[in-house]
Each structure stands twice: as C-alpha cells, then as structure tokens.
Design an enzyme around this catalytic site. Structure first.
Site, PDB file in Angstrom:
ATOM      1  N   ASP A  41       0.326  60.137  -0.623  1.00 60.56           N
ATOM      2  CA  ASP A  41       0.566  59.341  -1.770  1.00 60.56           C
ATOM      3  C   ASP A  41      -0.367  59.577  -3.139  1.00 60.56           C
ATOM      4  O   ASP A  41      -1.482  59.240  -3.261  1.00 60.56           O
ATOM      5  CB  ASP A  41       0.627  57.929  -1.434  1.00 60.56           C
ATOM      6  N   SER A  86       3.490  49.149  -3.438  1.00 58.25           N
ATOM      7  CA  SER A  86       3.709  49.714  -4.991  1.00 58.25           C
ATOM      8  C   SER A  86       3.180  48.761  -5.746  1.00 58.25           C
ATOM      9  O   SER A  86       2.206  47.992  -5.791  1.00 58.25           O
ATOM     10  CB  SER A  86       4.828  50.453  -5.233  1.00 58.25           C
ATOM     11  N   HIS A 107       4.223  58.064  -0.688  1.00 57.88           N
ATOM     12  CA  HIS A 107       4.602  56.621  -1.144  1.00 57.88           C
ATOM     13  C   HIS A 107       5.366  55.659  -0.237  1.00 57.88           C
ATOM     14  O   HIS A 107       5.602  54.672  -0.273  1.00 57.88           O
ATOM     15  CB  HIS A 107       4.925  56.761  -2.461  1.00 57.88           C
TER      16      HIS A 107
END
Length: 617
Positions: A562, A476, A594
């Site tokens: 995602d 991320s 994610h």
C-alpha cells in the site's frame, strides 16, 4: 428452504459479474463472471451470452463474433491498442550493464512508485496499426514519458476512435516526476492519423478530464472536474457542440459517476450518488443553450445502480446491487418504470440465506443538520434483545456510502454474525449536495468526527443496543477515523479496528505517492508554519498527537504494497499501542495493496476480524 447465515466461505463462493455490452444484433447481453477459488487462491473467468428474450445463457470463448470491438476503427481499417514501453533508465543495470545482479533503483524525482508498483522506467503508450496480422504499430505518443491508460486503474476506455476513423482521442496526464505527483490535470488529446499532430482538446481545464465518448450525432462528450489537485471535485458532463464546450450538469448539485448517450442523441443517462444510494438520471441535451439542460432522476429505491450497459427496446440495461446482493444485470423499462432481473449468477446461494434488514435513520448533527444513517440488523433481529453494535467509518474520504456490496466490508456478513452496523453518511460524502461533500476538506478531525459520534450516540438510545459493547471499524480514511476516535471517544467504544489508516499525517505527507491528495485535504505541507489549515492537520487533527489518550483494544491491519497509505502508518500505530500496554494486534499482508485481493488472504482477514470482535466485544 432453510435460511442459513452468510459466512466468509459462502461470501467467497459468489460469482462476480462484469458486463461487457450488448451484442451487435441487439439480442444478447454479454458479461463475464469471475469465480474465486479459495483452495487455489485465484479466480477463473467465464464469458456468457444471455438472450434478452427467453433468457437462455450460453458460454462463449471470446466476444469477437458477437460484440463490436471498440478498438477497431469504425471503417474497419485500423486497430488501436496499448502496450508498455521502456523509456527511462531507473534500475542499476540500466546505468551499469555489467552489474546484472544489481537490484538497486535510482530516482531523481517523485512518482517513483504508485499505488502498489515501483516505477521501472516503463510507460503505457497508445499505438495503432492496420487491422491485420503482423502489421507494425505506430506509437502515437512517441518518446513521451507519460501514461495512457492512466495508472493504476485506467484501461482501454482511456482511448477511443473518432466516428470518421481519422483521429484517436486519449486521456493523459502529460506531467512526469514530481509534477505528476502534485497534479490531477489529465486532458483529452486528439491525434490525427493524417498529419501526425496531437491537439489538447481540454487545455483550458486544470482538473480531471476523463471518460471520452462520442454521441450518436458525433459530439465529443466527457467527464470533467475543474480544480487541479482535487480528486473528489464535482464531476460534470461536458459536450462539445459547434466549437463550444457545454457543461450540461453545471446547475445540478451533484456529481456524476458514469454516463451513456441514448440511441438518438437526445439525452444522456448517467449514474450518480443520491441520498445514500446510487441511481440512474437523465439529462436532456439542449444544444442551443448552456443554461438549461433538464435533469430527471429515473430510478429510486434502496439499491445501487452501478453500470450502464446499453439499451434494448424501451429498456436500459444496468447492474444493480444492495447490502444483501452482489451485482447482477437488470433491465429497467423506461416507460413502465419497472425492473426485471436478467442474470441470476448468485440467486441459488442467496435463496438459501437469511437476508439482513437495513433501514434509514435520520440523525441530528451537532450543527443542527439532518444526516442519513444506514442501520443494518442481524437476520434474526429481535428488538427485545440487546446487540453489540459497530460504528462503520467509510473511507475516501469523499466516497459515497450507499447500498454497496463489498467482499471485505460486507454488511450482510457482519450482521449475520450478530452485530448491528451503524453507517452514517457523515460530512464528506457525495449524494447530499456539493457543500456537504466538500466540508471535510482540511477538516478531517472536525465536524466529521462529531457526525460519527452523533450517529453512535443516537442509535445507543435504542433498547436493543448494548451500550457496553460498542465498536468502531474502518479502512483508509475510516482507519484514520478509528485511530483519531481512539484518542477522543471518551470511553464510548470497547474496541477498534483500523485497516490501512492514516495514523500520522506528517509521515503520511512524507511517504504517500499522490502528494496532490495531501496538499488538498491537509491544506499543504507540514513545514508551512504560517499555513493555519495545514498546521491544524498536522497537530490537532493528527491521531499521533492524541495517542496518549488511547485506552482501548485495537486491531491494526496493513498492506505491505500500500503506497497510498504506506506501511509506516500501521507500524507506528501498533508500536504505540504496544508500548502503551494496550491489547493490540498487527495483521500484516506483505503482498496486498490498499485492498485485500488474494482469496486466501481475504479468508484470513475475515477470520481475524471476527476473532478480534469475539475477544474484545
């Protein structure tokens, strides 16, 4: 007993505990354990009741006879629940029923997808009915195109009964379409069963209002962030008292994760990040003033307190974890200040494993601040040897880096494979004051990157660190960090791993589903040419503009579902690396979001992770 090393296979044999509460008679703690099966690629969930005295544990089929159902009104007359209702035409066959095999989707505004799901015109709504079989429910949200529970992570904690059973209170962001994607403005609404009228209890506040509950003295309490569009704002505890909304944590320089009132309503216990851990605090409720609500830290140590379950005698029951142990239920004696472990779901496995050692290290940053850095060592660490060392870059970007236990980024497992991990509490992390936490906003490529490099340069002065075998890993924002540092590291690192990272801030702005996040963190849209902060985010702080400097092997991991950091980010990065002639690999999970949740996918992730490190480090 022989001390073994943690492996991916052992990691996915561990039970994952979720507390459900304390029994109505106060004698048992109820919890469920999800037991993953890699072979079946799914998990089995079992519910347990454990005696608080004596510790006897029994399996139970359901909790109806032992645990109070929060969704049944206090007078026992009604049941509140939620269900999905179809309210909007989206699919081609909604508009053209004759085309039954059409799979087209038609959208006129944003919020057409969220987290890992495309919007099909369905909304979560709150209903109530008489607490008996075959009774018909009343939808208290009518024809509103809004969700409660909130997507994607809301649950039935988003709605509660009032103590008099005459009102239902619920959390909702009453915005739809493009407005929904631009805002964090959830409110707490109160629906009257007698009048059918809904009142906005938090209309004056523009940010998040969440987690409503009533105190033992019937004061509505909730968590509140002030600023719209800022998902990582300071989270405060608000108590409604005689028509006033009292902020009982306003003068405390921290942010609240969760809370629970004590039995008599004199104080509120809450969990908050502090100095690289998550600990238990208390705030004394003083209703006659909104200026002085004394706050005390109750627990301390190198561990995380994660859930407040309830109270038993003079003790509070919580879950606790650390770098070497997944969550278990503990009892903390509030008078004697000592701990007692109640559940032992994974004790047998952990007793056979050699634990890694973690220590705190103080790093001086380039602007003269003192930064906490966690250093995790292999179980058989020998300071006379040299070890490959990994800089771990945390996601969020404003999430606490504490003594967490992850089933993917598992420090115990990484260390067991012979690596030292360096995990700095860099700028943008709660637990070190609000100023430290907020400094990352609109400065993704600034001081935080210097913090990372300060941490790895500091540890590299140690004789046991192999300075020729340094790696950088993260997901991320941590993935963004790996992409960015790959063009800025000046040959410090020998390898990079980036999972679901932001590679191109401009295309990220054009494809991510929660636009409020990019507006806040980047400062605005890429077409705002006079917006200095925004233009910096899309030029100087954009990893794609430094890719020409890439010269280091990189593993790029991407989830197909995602929608927070969409697939194009990983594709762009891999294509650039390949065309530059850099050793690179693209690990693509079509059905993952994610995160990586499928047990077999998780095993592949771990094997490819360590395979890449073996090849390149």
């Amino acid at each position: 007993m022989v001390q073994n090393a943690m492996t991916p296979e052992i990691l996915w044999k561990l039970g994952r505990i979720t507390p459900l509460g304390i029994s109505d008679d106060g004698t048992k703690v109820i919890y469920k354990v999800a037991q993953p099966s890699v072979k079946e690629s799914k998990s089995e969930t079992i519910i347990y009741a454990q005696d608080l005295k004596g510790g006897k544990t029994t399996k139970i089929k359901d909790t109806k006879e032992i645990l109070k159902d929060k969704n049944i009104s206090p007078d026992g007359q009604y049941l509140v629940y939620n269900e999905e209702v179809k309210l909007k035409n989206v699919l081609g066959k909604d508009f053209y029923p004759e085309f039954t095999k059409s799979d087209v989707q038609i959208y006129n505004e944003l919020d057409y997808r969220h987290w890992d799901t495309w919007h099909e015109g369905k909304y979560n709504h709150v209903l109530y009915k008489e607490n008996r079989e075959r009774s018909v429910g009343t939808d208290i949200m009518g024809n509103e195109h809004f969700d409660c529970p909130q997507t994607p992570f809301g649950d039935d904690k988003d709605y509660i009964w009032s103590p008099d059973s005459k009102r239902i209170l619920y959390v909702c962001k009453k915005k739809s379409g493009t407005a929904y994607a631009l805002s964090t403005n959830t409110n707490i609404y109160e629906y009257s069963l007698e009048t059918g009228i809904t009142t906005n209890k938090t209309e004056a506040n523009l940010g998040y209002d969440t987690a409503p509950q009533f105190s033992p003295t019937e004061n509505l309490t909730w968590l509140q962030m002030k600023r719209d569009g800022y998902e990582a704002d300071k989270n405060d505890i608000i108590v409604e008292f005689e028509g006033l909304q009292l902020n009982v944590t306003a003068n405390w320089d921290g942010t609240v994760d969760s809370f629970m009132w004590n039995i008599d309503g004199s104080k509120i216990y809450f969990i908050a990040p502090i100095d690289g851990t998550k600990q238990l605090f208390e705030v004394l409720f003083s209703p006659l003033t909104n200026e002085n609500h004394p706050i005390n830290q109750i627990t301390d140590g190198d561990f995380d307190v994660n859930d407040i379950i309830g109270f038993s005698d003079n003790s509070i029951l919580v879950t606790r974890a650390d770098f070497n142990h997944a969550s278990e239920i503990f009892s903390f004696d509030l008078e004697k200040k000592n701990w007692s472990q109640l559940t032992h779901v994974n004790t047998k496995i952990y007793d056979s494993l050699a634990p890694s050692k973690s220590e705190r290290r103080c790093t001086t940053t380039t602007d003269g601040k003192q930064m906490l850095t966690w250093v995790i060592f292999p179980p058989d660490f020998d300071a006379s040897k040299k070890y490959p060392t990994l800089l771990y870059c945390q996601g969020g970007p404003q999430s606490a880096l504490t003594q967490f236990y992850s089933f993917r980024w598992n420090f115990q497992l990484i260390a067991a494979n012979g690596y030292i991990i360096v995990a700095p509490n860099r700028r943008g992390m709660p637990g070190h004051g609000t100023e430290w936490n907020e400094q990352i906003s609109k400065d993704w490529g600034g001081q935080v990157m210097d913090d990372y490099l300060s941490a790895i340069d500091d540890i590299a002065t140690e004789s046991y660190v192999d300075k020729n075998r340094l790696g950088c890993i993260g997901a991320s924002f941590g993935g963004y960090s790996a992409f960015y540092l790959a063009g800025k590291h000046r040959n410090r690192f020998k390898t990079f791993i980036a999972h679901d990272g932001v590679f191109n801030t401009q295309s990220m702005y054009g494809t991510t589903e929660e636009v409020f996040f990019s507006n806040w963190d980047f400062g605005g849209a890429y077409w705002e040419k006079e917006n200095v902060a925004a233009q910096k985010a899309y030029t100087e702080f954009n990893p794609i503009n430094h890719v020409g400097n890439w010269n280091t092997p990189i593993l790029i991991i991407q989830g197909g579902k995602d929608y927070r950091v969409p697939i194009g980010q990983g594709q762009e990065a891999f294509q650039a690396a390949q065309l530059l002639g850099i050793k690179s690999r693209f690990l693509y999970f079509p059905e993952e979001n994610h995160w990586v949740l499928n047990p077999q996918n998780a095993q592949v992730w771990q094997r490819e992770f360590f395979k890449w490190l073996e090849e390149t480090l």
